[in-house]
Write a protein that holds these residues in place. Structure first.
Motif, short mmCIF file in Angstrom:
data_model
loop_
_atom_site.label_atom_id
_atom_site.label_comp_id
_atom_site.label_asym_id
_atom_site.label_seq_id
_atom_site.Cartn_x
_atom_site.Cartn_y
_atom_site.Cartn_z
N ASP A 13 41.27 33.20 34.11
CA ASP A 13 42.17 32.73 32.92
C ASP A 13 42.95 33.51 32.20
O ASP A 13 44.24 33.47 31.91
N LYS A 14 42.32 34.69 31.87
CA LYS A 14 43.25 35.87 31.41
C LYS A 14 44.23 36.09 32.13
O LYS A 14 45.10 36.48 32.06
N GLU A 22 47.19 33.74 32.17
CA GLU A 22 48.12 33.92 31.18
C GLU A 22 48.72 35.44 31.06
O GLU A 22 49.99 35.00 30.55
N ALA A 23 48.17 36.18 31.35
CA ALA A 23 49.03 37.75 31.19
C ALA A 23 50.13 37.61 32.38
O ALA A 23 50.99 38.23 31.85
N VAL A 65 46.04 42.55 29.94
CA VAL A 65 44.63 41.89 30.33
C VAL A 65 43.80 43.25 30.58
O VAL A 65 44.26 44.20 31.05
#
Length: 81
Positions: free
Chosen positions: A37-38, A41-42, A49
């Motif tokens: 998920d990170k 998003e990044a 990240v």
């Protein structure tokens, strides 16, 4: 966020700065493991990240072109157990 405070002779402009200190070195030539998920998003927002090994970077390249970071791989394998 900018909050100007006006005084007859002074204007105070407060800014919140984000300081991303990106690591350099051999980690740049490896693919790293990071929370999915990170990572997504990044990639969309262009924000840094943190990988499992601690490397901080902004993902911009195809990770399949690079070897997997041995530290990330070891940490991931130990998490699976």
């Amino acid at each position: 966020m900018t909050t100007p405070v006006t005084n007859p002779s002074t204007i105070l402009d407060e800014r919140v700065a984000t300081d991303y200190r990106l690591d350099e070195g051999d980690h740049e030539r490896m693919s790293h493991y990071a929370p999915k998920d990170k990572l997504l998003e990044a990639m969309i927002e262009g924000t840094p990240v943190r990988a499992l090994c601690g490397k901080v970077w902004v993902p911009t390249r195809d990770p399949n072109r690079f070897p997997v970071c041995p530290e990330c791989k070891e940490i991931y394998e130990n998490l699976s157990e």
